[in-house]
Each structure stands twice: as C-alpha cells, then as structure tokens.
Scaffold this motif. Sequence first.
Motif, PDB file in Angstrom:
ATOM      1  N   SER A  43       0.836  -1.200   0.000  1.00 15.62           N
ATOM      2  CA  SER A  43       0.000   0.000   0.000  1.00 15.62           C
ATOM      3  C   SER A  43       0.874   1.253   0.000  1.00 15.62           C
ATOM      4  CB  SER A  43      -0.909   0.024   1.241  1.00 15.62           C
ATOM      5  OG  SER A  43      -0.143   0.235   2.421  1.00 15.62           O
TER       6      SER A  43
ATOM      7  N   ARG B 289       0.520   3.634   2.006  1.00 13.30           N
ATOM      8  CA  ARG B 289       0.832   3.906   3.415  1.00 13.30           C
ATOM      9  C   ARG B 289       2.078   3.140   3.848  1.00 13.30           C
ATOM     10  NH1 ARG B 289       0.331   1.400   8.098  1.00 13.30           N
ATOM     11  NH2 ARG B 289       0.128   2.647  10.014  1.00 13.30           N
ATOM     12  N   GLN B 290       2.176   1.868   3.459  1.00 12.47           N
ATOM     13  CA  GLN B 290       3.345   1.074   3.821  1.00 12.47           C
ATOM     14  C   GLN B 290       4.630   1.681   3.240  1.00 12.47           C
ATOM     15  OE1 GLN B 290       1.650  -2.616   2.286  1.00 12.47           O
ATOM     16  NE2 GLN B 290       1.878  -3.563   4.314  1.00 12.47           N
TER      17      GLN B 290
ATOM     18  N   ARG C 269       5.080   4.866   2.552  1.00 13.69           N
ATOM     19  CA  ARG C 269       5.358   6.098   3.309  1.00 13.69           C
ATOM     20  C   ARG C 269       6.040   5.777   4.642  1.00 13.69           C
ATOM     21  NH1 ARG C 269       3.055   8.101   7.590  1.00 13.69           N
ATOM     22  NH2 ARG C 269       1.175   6.827   7.460  1.00 13.69           N
ATOM     23  N   VAL C 270       5.507   4.770   5.338  1.00 11.54           N
ATOM     24  CA  VAL C 270       6.078   4.401   6.625  1.00 11.54           C
ATOM     25  C   VAL C 270       7.507   3.895   6.455  1.00 11.54           C
ATOM     26  CG1 VAL C 270       5.902   2.772   8.553  1.00 11.54           C
ATOM     27  CG2 VAL C 270       3.843   3.924   7.696  1.00 11.54           C
TER      28      VAL C 270
ATOM     29  N   ASN D 121       4.007  12.394   6.565  1.00  9.47           N
ATOM     30  CA  ASN D 121       2.973  13.067   5.771  1.00  9.47           C
ATOM     31  C   ASN D 121       2.115  12.021   5.067  1.00  9.47           C
ATOM     32  OD1 ASN D 121       1.464  14.436   3.842  1.00  9.47           O
ATOM     33  ND2 ASN D 121       3.081  15.925   3.415  1.00  9.47           N
ATOM     34  N   ASN D 122       0.847  11.929   5.400  1.00  8.13           N
ATOM     35  CA  ASN D 122      -0.019  10.874   4.875  1.00  8.13           C
ATOM     36  C   ASN D 122      -0.171  10.895   3.359  1.00  8.13           C
ATOM     37  OD1 ASN D 122      -0.552   9.740   7.386  1.00  8.13           O
ATOM     38  ND2 ASN D 122      -2.315  11.066   7.763  1.00  8.13           N
ATOM     39  N   SER D 123      -0.013  12.048   2.736  1.00  2.00           N
ATOM     40  CA  SER D 123      -0.241  12.152   1.284  1.00  2.00           C
ATOM     41  C   SER D 123       1.048  12.332   0.492  1.00  2.00           C
ATOM     42  CB  SER D 123      -1.189  13.319   0.988  1.00  2.00           C
ATOM     43  OG  SER D 123      -0.634  14.543   1.437  1.00  2.00           O
TER      44      SER D 123
ATOM     45  N   GLN E  69       1.487   9.994  -2.762  1.00  2.00           N
ATOM     46  CA  GLN E  69       0.584  10.402  -3.838  1.00  2.00           C
ATOM     47  C   GLN E  69       1.003  11.749  -4.423  1.00  2.00           C
ATOM     48  OE1 GLN E  69      -0.342   9.150  -0.924  1.00  2.00           O
ATOM     49  NE2 GLN E  69      -2.168   7.848  -1.102  1.00  2.00           N
TER      50      GLN E  69
END
Length: 221
Positions: A27, A29-30, A32-33, A39-41, A44
């Motif tokens: 994902s 999110r994965q 990004r982590v 920053n959640n976005s 993207q």
Amino acid sequence: MVTRSTKEQIVLAAERLFALHGIEGVSMRQIRVAAGNGNNSVVQYHFGSKDQLAQAIFEYRLPRLHERRTLLVAELRPKDLRSWVECQLRTVLEQSEQPGSHYLNFVAMLWQCGRRDVFESMPEEFRSSVTAFDQQLKALLPHIAEPLRTHRITHAMTSIVHAGADRERARSGGQAVLPFAVEVMSLLDGMVGFLEAPVSEAALATLDGTDPAGVAWRTFL
C-alpha cells in the motif's frame, strides 16, 4: 552519512517493498512508513500511483545500468556472442553488488507477477537501448529461427536478472555468495551455451500453428 531527498527515500522504500511483495501487495501507506515520512499524502503527491512509482524506480536505476553497459561495450569491443552477453551479464551482476539495492529483485518480482506492461511503459530512451542490444544479439544467432530466437534471448536475459536477484538477496541477508569473477564466468558459459544450442526438429515442429506473438516476448534492462 548520505542525505537523501524525500523522493529518493520513497523510491528506495518502494523498490524494497515491491521486490518483496509485488506492486499489488504493497500500500501507499506502507511505502510512506518505510520511507520514514509522517505526511499521509506524500507518496501520492510526488508519484500519484504505484505504477508511476514503479516507473520512477526504473528512472532512478536505469541511467547507471545503461551507462555501465555502454562503457563495457567500449572497453571490451565485443565482436562475438560471448563478449556481447558478457557486457550485459557484468552490468546486471554489478548491480547486485550495490549497497542497499533491491532493484533486481524488484524486476524479477514484476516478471513473476506477470506485470510485463510495466516494462512496456519504460521511458523511450531506455526501451530504444534495450531494442538495439536485442538486435545485436539476434544478428549473432542467425541459425535460430524466429520466433524461437527472440524467445531464447528473452529467457537468457531473464535468467541473468534472476541470477543477479538471487545474489542481491543473498548479499542483503548477509549470506555467502560465489566470488564475483566465478559467478560471471560460470553464468556466461551457461548463457552462451543455451543461446547457441542448435534447434531440434522437434522444437521446430512445435511452431506449426503457433502464434508468434505468444512466443516472442520483449526483453528488458
């Protein structure tokens, strides 16, 4: 300590995760982590989608790979099949020696998951380079009928990538690997023998009524 940009951190995190789980198995999110970004976005924002991120991985790795192969061609001045294949083999296996690289396992995973469409959307400059190298190999194998010649070259190039991926994975896990020179020469013997092997009558007979497009896939890298 190397300071990497946000985009580079994301690309390297995605390369590692895609190599392990495939594009569909990870994902945003994965990624990004794994990149260490809060920053959640952010993924993207910089890349839009996972497929675009896969293209960014190619754009990050391919310039060095293609430059290295070009330098090897200039250095070795290949005139026969063995020396041309050596240029490709050395280029790929040298990538497996790069610290922190998961690129070859990323490419192998794309192939394993049937995502050949990702290769087709490579930047044109790199696809042109692959095509030119492919044509050079074909010219040195005039005794192999099409589409078996293209099919055989594709499998040889794929096998080289998978061998490099195995080495890359072993090195990243701290496992023992063959000395580099031994690995290169051993694989080179095998790949040249495979490519030059005569085509049997039985193999030729299988082509009757076969769609060539289903046999001849594009190479990559």
